[in-house]
Structures are given as C-alpha cells and as structure tokens.
Design a protein around this motif. Structure first.
Motif, PDB file in Angstrom:
ATOM      1  N   ASP A 303       0.835  -1.205   0.000  1.00  0.00           N
ATOM      2  CA  ASP A 303       0.000   0.000   0.000  1.00  0.00           C
ATOM      3  C   ASP A 303       0.867   1.251   0.000  1.00  0.00           C
ATOM      4  O   ASP A 303       0.587   2.213  -0.735  1.00  0.00           O
ATOM      5  CB  ASP A 303      -0.913  -0.012   1.230  1.00  0.00           C
ATOM      6  CG  ASP A 303      -1.982  -1.090   1.139  1.00  0.00           C
ATOM      7  OD1 ASP A 303      -2.272  -1.528   0.003  1.00  0.00           O
ATOM      8  OD2 ASP A 303      -2.508  -1.502   2.188  1.00  0.00           O
ATOM      9  N   ARG A 307       0.989   3.744  -3.400  1.00  0.00           N
ATOM     10  CA  ARG A 307       0.566   5.141  -3.290  1.00  0.00           C
ATOM     11  C   ARG A 307       1.621   6.072  -3.870  1.00  0.00           C
ATOM     12  O   ARG A 307       1.296   7.051  -4.560  1.00  0.00           O
ATOM     13  CB  ARG A 307       0.286   5.490  -1.827  1.00  0.00           C
ATOM     14  CG  ARG A 307      -1.048   4.981  -1.314  1.00  0.00           C
ATOM     15  CD  ARG A 307      -1.446   5.697  -0.032  1.00  0.00           C
ATOM     16  NE  ARG A 307      -0.499   5.439   1.042  1.00  0.00           N
ATOM     17  CZ  ARG A 307      -0.617   4.451   1.932  1.00  0.00           C
ATOM     18  NH1 ARG A 307      -1.648   3.626   1.849  1.00  0.00           N
ATOM     19  NH2 ARG A 307       0.279   4.283   2.889  1.00  0.00           N
ATOM     20  N   ARG A 311       1.258   8.552  -7.204  1.00  0.00           N
ATOM     21  CA  ARG A 311       1.561   9.987  -7.206  1.00  0.00           C
ATOM     22  C   ARG A 311       2.526  10.356  -8.314  1.00  0.00           C
ATOM     23  O   ARG A 311       2.423  11.436  -8.909  1.00  0.00           O
ATOM     24  CB  ARG A 311       2.139  10.405  -5.849  1.00  0.00           C
ATOM     25  CG  ARG A 311       1.130  10.433  -4.723  1.00  0.00           C
ATOM     26  CD  ARG A 311       1.675  11.208  -3.539  1.00  0.00           C
ATOM     27  NE  ARG A 311       2.905  10.624  -3.013  1.00  0.00           N
ATOM     28  CZ  ARG A 311       2.969   9.746  -2.032  1.00  0.00           C
ATOM     29  NH1 ARG A 311       1.836   9.325  -1.452  1.00  0.00           N
ATOM     30  NH2 ARG A 311       4.117   9.278  -1.599  1.00  0.00           N
TER      31      ARG A 311
END
Length: 643
Positions: A303, A307, A311
């Motif tokens: 996770d 992420r 981005r």
C-alpha cells in the motif's frame, strides 16, 4: 575516536566502510570449526604455478613467524605443527556479497568490497538514532556472529576506507560542510580545487584527518607504496604538499585515489541495488513470526509503495519483498507482472502464493519492499473509449499471465514472433507474452482518425522490405525504377523524380480554366480521384517464401539418404529405424548463413532443402549440408514435417 567537530546537521554525502580483518580466515574457522583448535596455527594456501604459498594466516601462525605469500615448504620448516587448508576465494566473495545483502537493513545502497563492505548511509542514520548508534548496532550484530569488524563514516568512501583501518572500533568523521566553529586550516603547500565554502571545508577537514595515515591507505598499488616509502614519503601528509604535476608524471595512480579520498573527485561504487526511490521499509519493536503477520506486513508495504507510484504516475513490473531475521538471515520473494501495475490487491494476490515459503526463523525485525523495474503508467478511463472493452480484456489476460509465471517461473509464458531471416532456426524469436506493453495504453484509433489519415496519405505506400527486393511503379505510364520506394508524392515531384520528403508543399494549381468548388465537394472529389489512382501494394518478400513445415524440429535429425549425384533429391532415407521411400520431391531451395553475421568459413552453412513425399503420404522437409566433392562429405538432416 571521537567525532570530529560539532555537527549541526547532515548536509553532504555520508559514506561508511566496514573493514573485515582477515575475513578469509574468519570464514574458514566459522565454516569448519574442527579444522584447527583455537590456539593451533592455521594457514590457507593458494597455488601459484607449481608452488603452494600462504594466502591467509591466523594469529597463532603469525606469532610463529610465518608471513603471507611464504612457500609452504619454508613455512613447515619454521612451524612443523602448522595446519593447512585450501583457500576458497569464490566462497569468500559469496560470503561478502551475502553480508552486503544483510547490511541492507541499514541502507538500500550496499556493496561488497575487497576486504569489507561499502555502505552509503546518506539520510539513513536518523532511523537508528544517529550515526554512532547505527555503527554500534552493525558492529554488535557482526561480533555476535563471530565476525570481527571495524567501521568508519566519512564524507567520502576513500576517507572511510582509510580511517576504518586505524579505528579501535569505529570512527566517525564529521560533515565538515555543516561543522560549527573555525574552519580547519590548510596544510602547508596544500591547494584546494573547490570554489564553494562548503567544499573547501570538507577537503581541508579530510586532509587534516588523513595526514598522519600511511600512504597505503589511499588504495594505491603495493609497488607504488613501496617506491614512495623509499623516497621518504610515509604518510598522506608527506604527499599533500608535493606539486601535482610531478606526482602525476611519476605516480599516475596516486592522484586519482588522493582526490577521491579528499572529495575532489566523485567515486562510483557498484552497489548491489542502485539507490532508488521505489523502496519502502518497516521496522518492528518485537520480532514477527506468524504467517498472518508476514502477510499483513507485505500488504502494508505494498500500500505504501503503490501510493507513491500513483503519485508519480509510475507502474511496477517487478516487486521484491525482503524480510530481515534477528539471526542475520534474509528471506525474500519476488513477483513480476506482464504490464506495469500499481494495484496493491493484484500484486498481493501474486505474493500470497509465495509468502508461505518465507522462513521467519527466530523472528523478523524489519521488512522491505522494492520495485526494481518501473515504467510510466498514466491513469486511464477506458469506459469512454471505443477500445475500452479490448483493453479490459487485455488486462485480464495480463493477470492470467502473471499468475502462470509466478507459479511456474519467470519467462515460462511466452509467444513466438516472426523474424526476417532465411535461416529456419532464426525465423522466429521468443518474446514475452505481452511484449509491446506501451501499445496497450495508447489511444485506440477511431473512425474519424482513420478517415483523416486516409486523406493525408492518398497514395499507396510501397516500401522495399529487404536488401535485394525490387519494387516497381504500378503506373504503366511511368518508366520502371528498380529498387525505388514510392512515397506519397505530388505530380511535380514524381515528374522531377524527387522524393516527396524534399518537397515543401504541392505546387499551386493553375488558374487557367479552373473551376472553384466548395471545400467539402473539393475534398470529396479529391478522395474519389485518389481512390481511382491508388495502386495495390505488392506482397512482402517474406510472404513469397516457399512453403514451410507446420512442425520444425529444434535440432535437425540426422538421416541416412540414398540419392543420385550430384544434386538429385533423396530416393529413400532412414529415420528412426524406418525406411521412407520417396515418390515426389520438390527442390532444391538453397539457404546460406547471413554474411553480415561475420561467421568464420568453417561456421558458414550452405543447405539445399527438399520437400519430399513418401509412399505412405507423409511429407518431410530434408536438407543436405555441404556439397559433393568438397573437403568433407555432405550430411543429410530431417528438419521438419508438413501437415
């Protein structure tokens, strides 16, 4: 030694060198404890020509008066009780590589060195408190496992190497660019090559630290160090004031090492894993060992990493998870995806099959995940595009391929792609199942884009597809031009025999007897006119090859052939103890090795292929390698079977 200066903050590079004194002997005693008793002299031998010499010594052997590179016969004469064993440099190198992998619990940038370990701890020390605590933790773990070590931290790798060899336990040289207080003074005759204030502080501070150390600590050749000692230059401080021009002429390898140690030149270290932002790490207050805890930690790491990938609009193709055990072992697993991916659920599904293979030992105190292969991945909304369903189906296919590869092994799922080569073995190539991943994320062609493309290229594209291909004009009113590629051209360019690429734009039409048409009708008329004149593209030379067998053997099978000389097809041949009588034959088709591959004369193959049919209706593809009357008799092979 105490840390030099008072640090405000860490602004520059922080390099760490861990010296493993006499690591070959340490490894030999750890791997074979019963080889020799603790106070019994032990030596490792290497063979140089016909003489066996000492490659490593332990403390009792040194106390007995033995030395490195001493012949075994002389050593036994001095110490008859000497215990000997063969040195294993490969095992030593593997052990140092394993230690460098183990040291990644402190920083992702580690590498084995000839007598120790390189670590780039820039920005990592605060995870352990400070640099002192990091060095103490590393040395304590090594000593617990029976590996003596010394360490040094400095702004350069060369300085860390030199200081580690003269440390009682660890040496930490300050980040002189951030040091408060007076700037270290220049040594007599020392010049600086830095224009900035911080660079001059780093150089002068390192020069002050390294000045009393022997010149051998600059990692120069033994012969160079011997000559310097004969000239009275024993320390680094003796070399610093000397003119650089004279040192460069007399000792070419000295100045580069000196500049690296002082920070005047950058030093490149080949780390096991290059420093990369695509890495996440977790440390635990208590060791973990339960399988559900390992799975939960892997999901948390995924996770965090996904992420960051989202981005940065990136997707990973290879994910590696590593678990660092309290006993020093490292357990890891890796998964690959056919397409760039940043979906943690999908990647976790692949890891879930491999996590049961992790052996936690006495517990896991830290874990790390690393995306070693990353490619750009833009966000897409496929439901609006016409090709959305196809893209979704392709992603489902990629998920299926990922599951198969991670179960059966990387590279086990592939596809064959044609390759332009006359040699049958080179006519196809093995490629990943989804080789062109970039095309998956391209915008699908719409009818409007296709129509605009047709308007922009009203002429046929006829391009030569081989070195010997000849494509001629399809217009009977124009003369033949062998080997010319007809590009989209204007009538003026064709008449002048000039490629269209050199024509800026079509010539303006003549206004004599011109009729003005609306733009829409003009385009329609142009399309109808171009449709009438558009010639059909010729077949590719690779499409005109003779028939090929449906099954091609990976290795041609030798056969015994009866044939008329010199170039007649086989009348019968024996294959797998069965005689096949030939009733029909077609050939020969001569195929030779490509001249541009630069093969030697004995490696060049000239084959004459025949398509033959047996009396039982079976069709074979056989060839004769070589010619009758040559240096060696020709040989016959069966290369494939037709349907």
């Amino acid at each position: 030694m105490a840390q030099t200066g008072t640090l405000k903050r860490a602004t520059g590079k922080r390099a760490m060198y861990v010296w493993l004194p006499n690591f070959a002997m340490t490894l030999a005693r750890l791997k074979r404890p019963r080889l020799a008793k603790r106070r019994e002299p032990l030596a490792l031998l290497e063979k140089q020509g016909a003489i066996r010499r000492i490659a490593a010594l332990d403390g009792p052997a040194i106390e007995a008066g033995l030395y490195l590179h001493q012949p075994l016969a002389d050593a036994l004469a001095v110490c008859p009780k000497l215990v000997t064993a063969d040195a294993d440099p490969a095992a030593e190198a593997d052990a140092r590589t394993a230690l460098a992998l183990w040291a990644q619990r402190y920083t992702p940038a580690t590498a084995p060195a000839p007598s120790g370990l390189w670590l780039d701890i820039t920005g990592c020390a605060h995870l352990f408190g400070d640099e002192n605590e990091l060095a103490d933790d590393l040395l304590d773990r090594l000593e617990t496992r029976g590996i003596p070590a010394r360490a040094a931290i400095a702004p350069t790798f060369g300085a860390a190497f030199a200081l580690a060899h003269h440390a009682e336990r660890s040496v930490i040289a300050g980040d002189f660019a951030a040091t408060a207080g007076d700037e270290p003074s220049l040594l007599p005759g020392q010049a600086t090559l830095f224009g900035s204030e911080d660079g001059r502080r780093v150089e002068t501070g390192l020069a002050t630290l390294l000045a009393p150390l022997p010149v051998e600590r600059l990692r120069i050749a033994t012969k160079t160090a011997s000559v310097l000692r004969k000239l009275g230059l024993y320390t680094v401080g003796d070399v610093l004031p000397l003119p650089r021009a004279g040192l460069a002429r007399r000792f070419p390898g000295l100045l580069p090492q000196l500049d690296k140690a002082l920070g005047r030149a950058d030093e490149s270290i080949d780390f096991l894993r290059a420093p990369t932002p695509w890495l996440e790490r977790l440390r635990f207050a208590e060791p973990l060992a339960a399988p559900e805890d390992i799975e939960r930690v892997t999901r948390a790491l995924l996770d965090m990493l996904c992420r960051r990938l989202e981005r940065e609009r990136q997707g990973g193709l290879t994910f590696e998870v590593s678990f660092f055990r309290v006993d020093g072992g490292v357990e890891g697993q890796a998964v690959t995806t056919a397409l760039p991916c940043r979906d943690p659920v999908r990647v976790m599904r692949l890891f879930r099959e491999k996590l049961p293979l992790i052996d936690p030992g006495f517990g896991i105190d830290s874990a790390m995940i690393f995306a070693s292969k990353v490619e750009p991945l833009e966000a897409r909304q496929s439901s609006i595009l016409r090709g959305g369903q196809g893209e979704a189906g392709l992603e489902d296919l990629a998920a299926l391929i990922d599951g198969l590869e991670n179960r059966f092994g990387e590279g086990r799922v592939y596809r064959f792609a044609p390759r332009e080569s006359h040699i049958p073995e080179r006519g196809v190539s093995r490629q990943p199942a989804l080789a062109d991943a970039a095309a998956v994320f391209a915008v699908a062609a719409t009818p409007r884009l296709a129509a605009e493309e047709k308007e922009a290229f009203p002429f046929a594209l006829c391009e030569a597809s081989g070195a010997s291909a000849e494509l001629r004009s399809r217009d009977a009113r124009l003369p033949d031009y062998p080997g010319v590629s007809l590009k989209p051209q204007t009538s003026e360019a064709i008449a002048a025999n000039v490629p269209a690429s050199s024509v800026a734009r079509p010539a303006p039409p003549s206004h004599t007897n011109a009729v003005s048409l609306p733009p829409g009708k003009a385009r329609a008329a142009g399309r109808k006119k171009s449709a009438r004149k558009q010639p059909a593209a010729g077949p590719s030379p690779w499409e005109m090859l003779p028939e090929r067998p449906v099954r091609l053997f990976s290795r041609p099978h030798p056969i015994d052939v009866t044939a008329a000389l010199p170039d007649a097809p086989p009348m019968l041949f024996r294959w797998r103890k069965v005689v096949h009588r030939i009733v029909r034959a077609d050939g020969p088709e001569r195929i030779a090795s490509e001249w541009w591959r630069g093969l030697r004369d004995e490696e060049r193959e000239v084959r004459d292929y025949y398509r033959v049919e047996s009396a039982h209706g079976m069709r074979f593809w056989v060839y004769r390698e070589g010619e009758y009357g040559g240096e060696r008799p020709p040989r016959w092979y069966l290369h494939g079977v037709f349907a």
